[in-house]
Design an enzyme around this catalytic site. Sequence first.
Site, PDB file in Angstrom:
ATOM      1  N   SER A  37       3.399  -6.585   1.165  1.00  0.00           N
ATOM      2  CA  SER A  37       2.349  -7.459   0.644  1.00  0.00           C
ATOM      3  C   SER A  37       2.752  -7.970  -0.731  1.00  0.00           C
ATOM      4  CB  SER A  37       1.025  -6.698   0.539  1.00  0.00           C
ATOM      5  OG  SER A  37       0.056  -7.442  -0.191  1.00  0.00           O
ATOM      6  N   TYR A  97      -4.092   0.065  -3.005  1.00  0.00           N
ATOM      7  CA  TYR A  97      -3.377  -0.749  -2.025  1.00  0.00           C
ATOM      8  C   TYR A  97      -2.031  -1.197  -2.585  1.00  0.00           C
ATOM      9  CZ  TYR A  97      -2.473  -4.631   1.210  1.00  0.00           C
ATOM     10  OH  TYR A  97      -1.918  -5.491   2.123  1.00  0.00           O
TER      11      TYR A  97
END
Length: 233
Positions: free
Chosen positions: A147, A160
């Site tokens: 990501s 995250y």
Amino acid sequence: MKDEEARRLKGQIIVITGASEGIGRATALALAKEGASLVLAARTIENLERTASEIREKGNRVLAIPTDVTRPEEVEVLAQKAIAAFGQVDIWINNVGRGLRKPFLETTEEDWNQLVATNLSSVLYGCRAVLPSMEQRRKGLIINIASRSGRVGEANLAAYSAVKHGVIGLTRALAEEEGAKGIHVNAICPGSVRTERMERLLPHVDKSSWLSPEDVAATIAFLACSAGYTMQG
């Protein structure tokens, strides 16, 4: 010539986790167009079979295997079944992931454990399951979906971001370790993606600038097709 170009992955056996929706489904469809034989994994067999059926109608060989990638024994079985069915795995795509947008001090132990299990441990299990057979053949490609948050820290995404940093770190280490054995290990780091799940979770957020699952699938297909030529023979 055009037909040959459109099936650059003919003869390649590709495993995709999280293939029932979102990026995984889009990737499966994109690689099917390139002629790949596919092994699709996800927890929900109904959704997985819908994707598999659509691909079978195009004439591709496809196997759907319900798998919880947070359980290492199930990932090992996935690799074993793929090899038993097709003889080899040329490309393995670790796609499963989940997000968490929450202030750091509100992030619970359960939140953290779920993020690690889904986004990082699952990648480790996938790599560990497929690498022995790739090393034996001295060729293969692993693609990990990381990501943008794994490259830069973002507010309210601390946990995250940390886990996706871990995916990138694992990818870089394995690329160094396995490169001399003929195995490529890559990660891609998309920004926000307009998946079905995000539409459900954030129905009122403007997603006009977000990537589509097909955008990410196109990048995966580019990597897969580029490596496909180097892995022939």
